[in-house]
Design a protein around this motif. Structure first.
Motif, PDB file in Angstrom:
ATOM      1  N   MET A 293     -14.925   0.959 -17.038  1.00  0.00           N
ATOM      2  CA  MET A 293     -15.581   1.775 -18.299  1.00  0.00           C
ATOM      3  C   MET A 293     -17.358   1.666 -18.009  1.00  0.00           C
ATOM      4  O   MET A 293     -17.941   0.514 -18.151  1.00  0.00           O
ATOM      5  CB  MET A 293     -15.206   0.954 -19.584  1.00  0.00           C
ATOM      6  N   ASN A 294     -17.836   2.993 -18.165  1.00  0.00           N
ATOM      7  CA  ASN A 294     -19.139   2.708 -17.988  1.00  0.00           C
ATOM      8  C   ASN A 294     -19.993   2.659 -19.346  1.00  0.00           C
ATOM      9  O   ASN A 294     -19.217   2.737 -20.265  1.00  0.00           O
ATOM     10  CB  ASN A 294     -19.654   4.075 -17.338  1.00  0.00           C
TER      11      ASN A 294
ATOM     12  N   HIS B 124     -24.685  -6.198 -18.219  1.00  0.00           N
ATOM     13  CA  HIS B 124     -23.183  -5.984 -18.155  1.00  0.00           C
ATOM     14  C   HIS B 124     -22.849  -4.486 -18.271  1.00  0.00           C
ATOM     15  O   HIS B 124     -22.549  -3.890 -19.507  1.00  0.00           O
ATOM     16  CB  HIS B 124     -22.603  -6.663 -19.504  1.00  0.00           C
ATOM     17  N   SER B 125     -22.926  -3.938 -17.366  1.00  0.00           N
ATOM     18  CA  SER B 125     -22.711  -2.546 -17.197  1.00  0.00           C
ATOM     19  C   SER B 125     -21.281  -2.062 -17.262  1.00  0.00           C
ATOM     20  O   SER B 125     -20.749  -1.098 -18.056  1.00  0.00           O
ATOM     21  CB  SER B 125     -23.229  -1.775 -15.757  1.00  0.00           C
ATOM     22  N   GLY B 126     -20.504  -3.120 -16.876  1.00  0.00           N
ATOM     23  CA  GLY B 126     -19.007  -2.645 -17.028  1.00  0.00           C
ATOM     24  C   GLY B 126     -18.421  -3.241 -18.014  1.00  0.00           C
ATOM     25  O   GLY B 126     -18.748  -4.329 -18.528  1.00  0.00           O
TER      26      GLY B 126
END
Lengths: 355, 271
Positions: free
Chosen positions: B1-2, B100-102
């Motif tokens: 999830m981007n 926390h990009s993902g």
């Protein structure tokens, strides 16, 4: 570039990695033409959501006439109800924990926790009562405490106590069990004593090589506002997703499982406690919301409901997965059964005394 | 999830909470009225957070972060997985920027409550729940008895019609040893649940927090008219059918209705 290449060759190992699926193939580490790829991925995401919203509007127009199945609607109502009554608690719990993350340095925690492990354990347990945050937040905090040379047993006690007895959880429990202050007290006593006893057992029997310590990183520079936003986003995405899983399972149990079946189990004094303990492990409900689910299990004895609220924050599927990701499986294989056993003993003792 | 997906999910989730509370009263179908302000606040915070995340992402903030991470401590970032684990472990620290990009795939499930609100708009629980749970199983818990009754009957003057909640009626019927309801004219409002034997019940669901903990309170209505359709709302006026013998031995309390009136605009379904 070299790092990027090694990314692709690193084999996956821990479950923590697999639940954090998609972390490694996200935008952060794109190929060389990454500006373009990122923006096209963004556009794709936006289109996906536009499609979703259109589908929802179309679905609404079409389904409201078609969908009259009473059982399904009752299930949908209960699911929505659980999700939305938990949402305020989730949002404010996450906001408060993000504020602490952004504005209270980790060194402050270390200053208050004694060096001697056996004495540090109760201090860690009590400080768990002061710091709001659900289990999703406390696992990584415990990892960073261990790295900062806080005794592992104390960090683990904090890991268990923080989601069990923090103020947000206590308030949620008081709201759910309105007019039953003894339930709030019992939850506090059982949660705290279980955390401290587990800590002491770890001081006596725990071995350092069971814990796979996380590597230390340090990156300066991000503003506090950004840390706040990022940690809130992180918590809400992790905890919220599992909360929906819990709401789905609870709604299904609520509507599908015949009351008569639950009633038969609910009448057996010891078995009912074990059943709700198992249910707590399976449902993996965020500790800030589990009191509402516990109170809805109206047929069960108070001690069984207490077991649900004591076991849930210290052992559940979601926690096991997260702990395996941070500390490794050798740790979880010993720690989770220990938590379950001690948690049950504390539940029976406190439940017998107070409820 | 981007991150765009995360931000948009939060916006939708907050919008669902706001839609159910501000322009409509949908939330009353699911949770107690007291949750309203909290849901509004939580919805607003969620929308705000989602918007901030999307805006930050569009400004390219996360592009800054990733290289920054690597240049500042390259020796620790030999792989993305180690990096993630380290970031996850470090999370909670006060003095670093984390990226926390993902988000885990499970976060997509946050769209389910959104779909529930916008697509299904689940109604309040009704006769199905009453039938499947088998109704009230017996007398309510006795804890409230000792302090006397503080209900509509106690407030109504002698000779006045007491507009009681079904819950109050049931409580009195099973636990009021003084039998103060006997002979009094009482008015009850609830929805109808017919049973197979041709009688019908006036029912209200009582909840502590949300629909998941709803408890059924029901009264068997005895009157001359035809049995009403399930889930129609009625106000009935009449008297309690005072039983002989012990109150707690009664399996189902009955209400002798002199008149009944269909309610066109049902109130908050729970009490």
């Amino acid at each position: 570039m070299s790092e990027r290449l090694s990314d692709e060759t690193t084999p996956g190992s821990a479950l923590g990695d697999s639940i954090a699926q998609g972390w490694s193939d996200r935008d952060e580490l794109p190929p060389a033409d990454w500006g373009r790829s990122t923006s096209s991925r963004r556009t794709g995401t936006v289109w996906l959501f536009a499609l979703l919203i259109t589908a929802m509007a179309a679905g609404h127009a079409w389904l409201t006439d078609e969908l009259t199945d009473q059982a399904f609607l009752a299930w949908a109502t209960v699911f929505t109800a659980i999700a939305f009554q938990a949402l305020p608690f989730l949002v404010f719990g996450v906001a408060l924990s993000a504020a602490l993350t952004a504005f209270v340095p980790a060194s402050a925690y270390r200053r208050f926790i004694p060096q001697n492990a056996a004495r540090a354990v109760p201090v860690a347990g009590v400080s768990g009562a002061l710091l709001p945050g659900c289990e999703c937040a406390s696992v990584p905090i415990a990892g960073s405490l261990i790295k900062r040379e806080v005794a592992p047993a104390a960090a683990l006690t904090f890991l268990l106590a923080a989601p069990s007895i923090n103020p947000v959880v206590m308030i949620a429990t008081a709201v759910a069990f309105a007019g039953q202050p003894e339930m709030v007290l019992a939850r506090f006593a059982a949660g705290l004593s279980a955390s401290v006893v587990i800590g002491w057992i770890w001081v006596r029997f725990g071995r350092a090589d069971w814990l796979r310590l996380p590597t230390r990183t340090h990156t300066p520079g991000a503003s506090r506002g950004r840390i706040f936003r990022e940690s809130m986003l992180h918590d809400i995405m992790h905890a919220g997703g599992y909360l929906v899983v819990g709401a789905l399972a609870a709604a299904t149990l609520n509507v599908m499982v015949p009351r008569s079946w639950l009633l038969t189990v609910a009448d057996a004094p010891v078995v009912s406690v074990l059943v709700l303990a198992v249910l707590a492990i399976l449902l993996s409900i965020c500790s800030e919301a589990d009191a509402f689910v516990a109170v809805s299990l109206t047929d069960f004895s108070p001690t069984a409901k207490l077991a649900f609220m004591v076991i849930g924050p210290i052992v559940d599927l979601k926690l096991i997965a997260m702990q395996a990701g941070v500390f490794g499986w050798r740790f979880v294989a010993r720690f989770a059964p220990l938590c379950l056993a001690v948690g049950l003993v504390c539940t029976f003792l406190i439940g017998g005394l107070l409820l | 999830m981007n991150r765009i997906a995360q931000g948009l999910t939060l916006v939708l989730l907050g919008a669902a909470a706001l839609t159910a509370t501000v322009p409509t009263d949908l939330y009353l179908n699911w949770v107690k009225a007291g949750f309203g302000p909290f849901l509004i606040a939580a919805g607003a915070v969620t929308v705000l957070l989602g918007v901030l995340v999307v805006v930050a992402e569009l400004r390219g903030e996360s592009q800054d972060t990733a290289p920054e991470h690597r240049t500042s401590a390259p020796e620790h970032h030999t792989s993305a997985r180690d990096h993630d684990r380290a970031v996850a472990a470090e999370y909670g620290d006060g003095g670093h920027g984390h990226d926390h990009s993902g988000a885990p795939g499970v976060a997509w499930l946050l769209l389910l409550p959104v779909a529930a609100v916008f697509v299904l708009t689940p109604p309040a629980l009704g006769s199905y729940t009453v039938e499947s749970t088998g109704g009230s199983a017996g007398p309510p818990p006795e804890e409230t008895v000792s302090g006397g009754f503080e209900d509509a009957l106690a407030e109504a003057g002698p000779g006045e019609t007491a507009q009681m909640a079904v819950q109050e009626f049931v409580m009195r019927a099973w636990t009021d040893e003084d039998r103060q309801m006997a002979g009094r004219e009482i008015e009850l409002t609830g929805f109808a649940v017919p049973d197979e034997e041709g009688s019908w019940y006036l029912v209200r669901l009582q909840m502590a927090c949300c629909a998941a903990d709803a408890v059924v309170n029901r009264v068997e209505v005895v009157d001359d008219g035809p049995v009403p359709e399930a889930d129609t709302w009625w106000t009935v006026r009449g008297t309690w059918d005072e039983p002989e013998g012990e109150l707690t031995d009664v399996s189902e309390h009955r209400f002798l209705a002199q008149e009944r009136e269909e309610v066109a605009d049902p109130p908050d379904p729970y009490e």
